[in-house]
Design a protein around this motif. Structure first.
Motif, PDB file in Angstrom:
ATOM      1  N   MET A 178       3.978  -5.441   7.598  1.00  0.00           N
ATOM      2  CA  MET A 178       4.771  -6.063   8.652  1.00  0.00           C
ATOM      3  C   MET A 178       4.511  -7.572   8.725  1.00  0.00           C
ATOM      4  SD  MET A 178       6.568  -3.644  10.038  1.00  0.00           S
ATOM      5  CE  MET A 178       7.093  -4.378  11.590  1.00  0.00           C
ATOM      6  N   SER A 179       5.569  -8.316   8.971  1.00  0.00           N
ATOM      7  CA  SER A 179       5.423  -9.756   9.180  1.00  0.00           C
ATOM      8  C   SER A 179       4.571  -9.998  10.421  1.00  0.00           C
ATOM      9  CB  SER A 179       6.797 -10.400   9.367  1.00  0.00           C
ATOM     10  OG  SER A 179       7.606 -10.199   8.236  1.00  0.00           O
ATOM     11  N   GLY A 180       3.562 -10.838  10.292  1.00  0.00           N
ATOM     12  CA  GLY A 180       2.676 -11.112  11.405  1.00  0.00           C
ATOM     13  C   GLY A 180       1.459 -10.213  11.464  1.00  0.00           C
ATOM     14  N   ALA A 181       1.336  -9.282  10.504  1.00  0.00           N
ATOM     15  CA  ALA A 181       0.218  -8.337  10.538  1.00  0.00           C
ATOM     16  C   ALA A 181      -1.029  -8.864   9.846  1.00  0.00           C
ATOM     17  CB  ALA A 181       0.630  -6.999   9.912  1.00  0.00           C
ATOM     18  N   GLY A 182      -0.942 -10.023   9.189  1.00  0.00           N
ATOM     19  CA  GLY A 182      -2.151 -10.610   8.613  1.00  0.00           C
ATOM     20  C   GLY A 182      -2.143 -10.778   7.106  1.00  0.00           C
ATOM     21  N   ASN A 228       3.282   3.359 -14.583  1.00  0.00           N
ATOM     22  CA  ASN A 228       3.299   3.862 -15.958  1.00  0.00           C
ATOM     23  C   ASN A 228       2.533   2.971 -16.925  1.00  0.00           C
ATOM     24  OD1 ASN A 228       4.863   6.129 -15.328  1.00  0.00           O
ATOM     25  ND2 ASN A 228       6.796   5.027 -15.623  1.00  0.00           N
ATOM     26  N   ASN A 229       1.975   1.890 -16.408  1.00  0.00           N
ATOM     27  CA  ASN A 229       1.192   0.969 -17.238  1.00  0.00           C
ATOM     28  C   ASN A 229      -0.258   1.444 -17.264  1.00  0.00           C
ATOM     29  OD1 ASN A 229      -0.254  -1.187 -18.330  1.00  0.00           O
ATOM     30  ND2 ASN A 229       1.123  -2.724 -17.470  1.00  0.00           N
ATOM     31  N   ASP A 230      -0.700   1.959 -18.402  1.00  0.00           N
ATOM     32  CA  ASP A 230      -2.057   2.499 -18.517  1.00  0.00           C
ATOM     33  C   ASP A 230      -3.128   1.424 -18.393  1.00  0.00           C
ATOM     34  OD1 ASP A 230      -1.048   5.047 -18.860  1.00  0.00           O
ATOM     35  OD2 ASP A 230      -0.981   4.875 -21.053  1.00  0.00           O
ATOM     36  N   GLY A 231      -2.741   0.174 -18.512  1.00  0.00           N
ATOM     37  CA  GLY A 231      -3.722  -0.897 -18.421  1.00  0.00           C
ATOM     38  C   GLY A 231      -3.972  -1.377 -17.004  1.00  0.00           C
ATOM     39  N   LEU A 232      -3.371  -0.697 -16.012  1.00  0.00           N
ATOM     40  CA  LEU A 232      -3.499  -1.124 -14.625  1.00  0.00           C
ATOM     41  C   LEU A 232      -4.185  -0.086 -13.758  1.00  0.00           C
ATOM     42  CD1 LEU A 232       0.014  -2.648 -13.795  1.00  0.00           C
ATOM     43  CD2 LEU A 232      -2.128  -3.896 -14.097  1.00  0.00           C
ATOM     44  N   ASP A 233      -5.039  -0.562 -12.881  1.00  0.00           N
ATOM     45  CA  ASP A 233      -5.532   0.245 -11.759  1.00  0.00           C
ATOM     46  C   ASP A 233      -4.851  -0.340 -10.531  1.00  0.00           C
ATOM     47  OD1 ASP A 233      -6.817   1.761  -9.916  1.00  0.00           O
ATOM     48  OD2 ASP A 233      -8.784   0.848 -10.171  1.00  0.00           O
ATOM     49  N   PHE A 234      -3.883   0.366  -9.977  1.00  0.00           N
ATOM     50  CA  PHE A 234      -2.926  -0.197  -9.037  1.00  0.00           C
ATOM     51  C   PHE A 234      -3.074   0.402  -7.649  1.00  0.00           C
ATOM     52  CE2 PHE A 234       1.496   0.728  -7.418  1.00  0.00           C
ATOM     53  CZ  PHE A 234       1.641  -0.483  -6.770  1.00  0.00           C
ATOM     54  N   LYS A 235      -3.144  -0.471  -6.634  1.00  0.00           N
ATOM     55  CA  LYS A 235      -3.220  -0.036  -5.242  1.00  0.00           C
ATOM     56  C   LYS A 235      -2.248  -0.861  -4.399  1.00  0.00           C
ATOM     57  CE  LYS A 235      -6.821   2.703  -5.890  1.00  0.00           C
ATOM     58  NZ  LYS A 235      -6.716   4.177  -5.776  1.00  0.00           N
ATOM     59  N   ILE A 236      -1.740  -0.242  -3.323  1.00  0.00           N
ATOM     60  CA  ILE A 236      -0.939  -0.960  -2.331  1.00  0.00           C
ATOM     61  C   ILE A 236      -1.740  -1.051  -1.046  1.00  0.00           C
ATOM     62  CG2 ILE A 236       1.175  -1.007  -0.961  1.00  0.00           C
ATOM     63  CD1 ILE A 236       2.541   0.609  -3.130  1.00  0.00           C
ATOM     64  N   LEU A 237      -1.879  -2.263  -0.510  1.00  0.00           N
ATOM     65  CA  LEU A 237      -2.503  -2.481   0.789  1.00  0.00           C
ATOM     66  C   LEU A 237      -1.392  -2.824   1.775  1.00  0.00           C
ATOM     67  CD1 LEU A 237      -4.828  -2.980   2.792  1.00  0.00           C
ATOM     68  CD2 LEU A 237      -4.988  -5.308   1.877  1.00  0.00           C
ATOM     69  N   PHE A 238      -1.178  -1.943   2.755  1.00  0.00           N
ATOM     70  CA  PHE A 238      -0.119  -2.135   3.745  1.00  0.00           C
ATOM     71  C   PHE A 238      -0.760  -2.529   5.068  1.00  0.00           C
ATOM     72  CE2 PHE A 238       3.025  -1.178   6.901  1.00  0.00           C
ATOM     73  CZ  PHE A 238       4.256  -1.323   6.276  1.00  0.00           C
ATOM     74  N   LEU A 239      -0.380  -3.698   5.583  1.00  0.00           N
ATOM     75  CA  LEU A 239      -0.908  -4.178   6.858  1.00  0.00           C
ATOM     76  C   LEU A 239       0.098  -3.904   7.968  1.00  0.00           C
ATOM     77  CD1 LEU A 239      -2.406  -7.609   5.769  1.00  0.00           C
ATOM     78  CD2 LEU A 239      -3.549  -5.404   5.924  1.00  0.00           C
ATOM     79  N   ASP A 240      -0.393  -3.318   9.050  1.00  0.00           N
ATOM     80  CA  ASP A 240       0.476  -2.955  10.159  1.00  0.00           C
ATOM     81  C   ASP A 240      -0.170  -3.418  11.460  1.00  0.00           C
ATOM     82  OD1 ASP A 240       2.555  -1.895  11.611  1.00  0.00           O
ATOM     83  OD2 ASP A 240       2.391   0.126  10.760  1.00  0.00           O
ATOM     84  N   ALA A 241       0.600  -3.390  12.531  1.00  0.00           N
ATOM     85  CA  ALA A 241       0.086  -3.696  13.862  1.00  0.00           C
ATOM     86  C   ALA A 241       1.087  -3.170  14.877  1.00  0.00           C
ATOM     87  CB  ALA A 241      -0.129  -5.199  14.048  1.00  0.00           C
ATOM     88  N   ALA A 242       0.623  -2.957  16.084  1.00  0.00           N
ATOM     89  CA  ALA A 242       1.488  -2.455  17.144  1.00  0.00           C
ATOM     90  C   ALA A 242       2.574  -3.490  17.464  1.00  0.00           C
ATOM     91  CB  ALA A 242       0.667  -2.157  18.396  1.00  0.00           C
ATOM     92  N   VAL A 248      -3.761   1.735   4.299  1.00  0.00           N
ATOM     93  CA  VAL A 248      -3.035   1.218   5.457  1.00  0.00           C
ATOM     94  C   VAL A 248      -4.067   0.714   6.463  1.00  0.00           C
ATOM     95  CG1 VAL A 248      -1.438   1.735   7.339  1.00  0.00           C
ATOM     96  CG2 VAL A 248      -1.128   2.835   5.100  1.00  0.00           C
ATOM     97  N   VAL A 249      -3.951  -0.547   6.833  1.00  0.00           N
ATOM     98  CA  VAL A 249      -4.895  -1.147   7.771  1.00  0.00           C
ATOM     99  C   VAL A 249      -4.140  -1.604   9.015  1.00  0.00           C
ATOM    100  CG1 VAL A 249      -6.539  -3.022   8.179  1.00  0.00           C
ATOM    101  CG2 VAL A 249      -6.470  -1.886   5.951  1.00  0.00           C
ATOM    102  N   ASP A 250      -4.576  -1.127  10.162  1.00  0.00           N
ATOM    103  CA  ASP A 250      -4.010  -1.529  11.443  1.00  0.00           C
ATOM    104  C   ASP A 250      -4.781  -2.746  11.942  1.00  0.00           C
ATOM    105  OD1 ASP A 250      -4.018  -0.053  14.797  1.00  0.00           O
ATOM    106  OD2 ASP A 250      -2.933  -1.752  13.959  1.00  0.00           O
ATOM    107  N   THR A 251      -4.095  -3.878  12.060  1.00  0.00           N
ATOM    108  CA  THR A 251      -4.762  -5.118  12.458  1.00  0.00           C
ATOM    109  C   THR A 251      -4.594  -5.427  13.942  1.00  0.00           C
ATOM    110  OG1 THR A 251      -2.851  -6.562  12.017  1.00  0.00           O
ATOM    111  CG2 THR A 251      -4.299  -6.023  10.149  1.00  0.00           C
TER     112      THR A 251
END
Length: 294
Positions: A14-18, A80-94, A138-141
């Motif tokens: 979210m915009s403004g979540a950090g 599908n890229n075997d050369g990657l260790d891939f994660k998504i960090l999603f920032l949220d807030a109320a 998912v991190v709630d800021t």
């Protein structure tokens, strides 16, 4: 193609979540960082990095709102890229906190330039809901200061070992203050006898032995706890297998001071025999009371 393994973190939310604080934190951790990368350019950039970039840790802020129709194809290419260790960090807030942050900075929301800030937030939340469900982290800021957010990111991503690890977060909370936004599993212990009504226990917490014993010495408490452990322990390997790095288990009572604290701490201690576990008690020290506490 190089044989090196690249650890990639896509920071979104979210915009403004950090996100600005987050990408600065990754830079401090030694990541090669990029702010506001268009999703369609990510695969091409990674191809270039594999042959020219010495740093094997990359973090990039990606704004998914304008490109969401193409994001699934981009994510498929990355996964599908075997050369990657891939994660998504999603920032949220109320919503209330996001509105307050926009008002404080006197900025308009990017999706509501000519309208109310809350309208833009609601539209953005709808657009990003599928992406949030895909995210491994998912991190709630809402209640996090910039310093606390940096600490959280450091704990999650400070080295490549942690990028591949699985950790359980057990948090207690009070329902009257709201359910933790980042909770994956939520359990309600408000049906158990309440130490609040024992004058000598009222100002203590579930971490105090007297309160802990009061909560756990009831037959219904022990029966529920055994059922809870029997439910949780067998499913943890499945979460790890699916690539989730952090599983947040929330245990709630009315005020988050007595019953939920005792249960959450006992659960965390038991799970720590087999897993990396961190416990926290969000509302343990809140003393504000309501008339109709049950």
């Amino acid at each position: 193609m190089s044989d090196k393994k690249i650890h990639l973190v896509i920071v979104t939310g979210m915009s403004g979540a950090g996100k600005t604080v987050a990408i600065q934190s990754f830079e401090d951790l030694g990541y090669f960082t990029i702010d506001n990368m268009p999703p369609t350019l990510v695969p091409k950039f990674l191809q270039l990095v594999e042959t020219t970039q010495d740093n094997d840790k990359i973090a990039m802020v990606v704004d998914m709102r304008s490109f969401f129709s193409e994001i699934q194809q981009v994510l498929d290419e990355i996964e599908n890229n075997d050369g990657l260790d891939f994660k998504i960090l999603f920032l949220d807030a109320a919503d209330t906190e996001l509105v307050a942050r926009y008002k404080e900075t006197r900025r308009s929301h990017p999706l509501a330039a000519d309208g109310r800030i809350l309208d833009g937030i609601k539209l953005e939340r709808e657009l990003l809901a599928p992406l949030k469900n895909m995210s491994q982290n998912v991190v709630d800021t809402t209640d996090l200061t910039p310093r606390a957010l940096r600490k959280t990111i450091s704990e999650h991503f400070s080295d490549s070992t942690k990028l591949q690890s699985f950790r359980v977060e057990v948090v207690s909370f009070g329902f009257k203050y709201g359910i933790p936004l980042d909770a994956d599993l939520v359990f309600d212990v408000r049906f158990l006898p309440n130490p609040y009504y024992q004058p000598e226990l009222r100002n203590q917490t579930g971490l105090d032995k007297a309160v802990y014993d009061y909560v756990m010495n009831h037959t219904e408490s022990e029966e529920f706890y055994q059922h809870l452990v029997a439910l949780i322990k067998p499913i943890l390997p499945g979460y790890k297998k699916e690539g989730k790095s952090v599983l947040t288990i929330a245990v709630g009572c009315t005020g988050g001071q007595h019953r939920s604290v005792a249960f959450a701490q006992r659960l965390a201690d038991d799970l720590a025999n087999d897993w990396t576990v961190h416990s926290s008690h969000r509302d343990k020290d809140r003393r504000k009371e309501t008339v109709n506490r049950s």
